[in-house]
Design a protein around this motif. Structure first.
Motif, short mmCIF file in Angstrom:
data_model
loop_
_atom_site.label_atom_id
_atom_site.label_comp_id
_atom_site.label_asym_id
_atom_site.label_seq_id
_atom_site.Cartn_x
_atom_site.Cartn_y
_atom_site.Cartn_z
N GLY A 128 -1.71 15.41 -56.48
CA GLY A 128 -2.18 14.36 -56.35
C GLY A 128 -1.13 13.43 -56.81
N HIS A 129 -1.22 12.32 -57.89
CA HIS A 129 -0.59 11.34 -58.64
C HIS A 129 -0.08 10.10 -57.68
N SER A 130 0.42 10.50 -56.71
CA SER A 130 1.17 9.86 -55.80
C SER A 130 0.21 9.08 -54.98
N HIS A 131 -0.69 9.22 -54.69
CA HIS A 131 -2.27 8.00 -54.17
C HIS A 131 -1.15 7.31 -53.62
N GLY A 132 -1.00 8.51 -52.46
CA GLY A 132 -0.85 8.28 -50.79
C GLY A 132 0.90 7.45 -50.40
N ARG A 133 1.50 7.62 -51.66
CA ARG A 133 2.68 6.31 -51.07
C ARG A 133 4.55 8.09 -51.13
N LEU A 134 3.58 9.07 -51.05
CA LEU A 134 5.17 9.73 -51.24
C LEU A 134 4.93 10.78 -49.64
N LYS A 135 6.26 10.53 -48.87
CA LYS A 135 6.59 11.00 -47.43
C LYS A 135 5.64 12.85 -47.74
N PRO A 136 4.62 13.28 -47.14
CA PRO A 136 4.89 14.79 -47.28
C PRO A 136 5.62 15.10 -46.99
N MET A 137 6.37 16.41 -47.62
CA MET A 137 7.03 17.12 -47.00
C MET A 137 5.96 18.17 -46.26
N PRO A 138 6.71 19.58 -44.98
CA PRO A 138 5.74 20.13 -44.58
C PRO A 138 4.78 21.27 -45.69
N ARG A 139 3.63 21.72 -45.10
CA ARG A 139 3.28 21.79 -46.02
C ARG A 139 2.33 21.29 -47.54
N GLN A 140 2.45 20.29 -47.89
CA GLN A 140 2.61 19.57 -48.68
C GLN A 140 0.92 18.51 -48.78
N PHE A 141 0.52 18.18 -49.23
CA PHE A 141 -1.20 17.48 -49.02
C PHE A 141 -1.17 16.92 -50.33
N ASP A 142 -1.20 15.26 -50.11
CA ASP A 142 -2.09 14.97 -50.97
C ASP A 142 -3.36 14.79 -51.56
N VAL A 143 -3.84 15.11 -52.26
CA VAL A 143 -6.01 15.49 -52.33
C VAL A 143 -5.99 14.63 -52.74
#
Length: 166
Positions: A128-143
């Motif tokens: 969580g934490h980033s509220h959709g504002r962080l570009k994800p790395m491969p295999r990383q998901f903001d829930v």
């Protein structure tokens, strides 16, 4: 039983509406919408991993948990004081978890990682934490709810958002 993931609900926090530009006119509207959306996808026997930042006031958490379907696990976020962790209604409480789901290794934490256990062997980092504002790395998901229409999300749904991840 279905397993869901969510984060950053920030129930009762008017600041989140402004800072994250949430589409709600009031805290009451936001809270009601998130409870309704949660319960529309989560059944009473399902499991939900909440990856932190539950509510502004710990005193509100018992009532909120009682209104939400599912067995709820909490991984502490930066806005979760000790009083939130000790509220009855959590199936478990921690800072970090590793689990296997659908033959997939998952590394769960409120914070996104730059690297994580099993990263190069296909393990996924859910955060969580980033509220959709962080570009994800491969295999990383903001829930977080800001990314998923203010409702918990399944692993299958996460994988569909970017296509199957090897």
């Amino acid at each position: 039983m279905t397993v869901f993931f969510t984060a950053d609900t920030h129930f009762g926090d008017h600041r989140t509406i402004n800072i994250q530009k949430r589409p709600f006119a009031s805290v009451a509207e936001m809270d009601a919408a998130m409870i309704e959306r949660w319960n529309s996808v989560v059944a009473p026997g399902d499991v939900v991993w909440h990856l932190g930042d539950v509510a502004r006031r710990p005193a509100d958490v018992p009532d909120i948990l009682a209104r939400l379907h599912g067995f709820k696990h909490l991984l502490r976020g930066n806005n979760d004081p000790d009083a939130t962790l000790t509220v009855p209604g959590w199936a478990s409480v921690g800072d970090y978890a590793e689990l296997a789901l659908d033959d997939r290794a998952l590394v769960l934490c409120h914070y996104p990682f730059r690297s994580w256990n099993g990263q190069h062997k296909g393990a996924l980092n859910l955060h969580g934490h980033s509220h959709g504002r962080l570009k994800p790395m491969p295999r990383q998901f903001d829930v977080g709810v800001d990314v998923h229409d203010f409702a918990p999300v399944t692993l299958d749904r996460l994988l569909m958002t970017r296509g199957k991840v090897r």
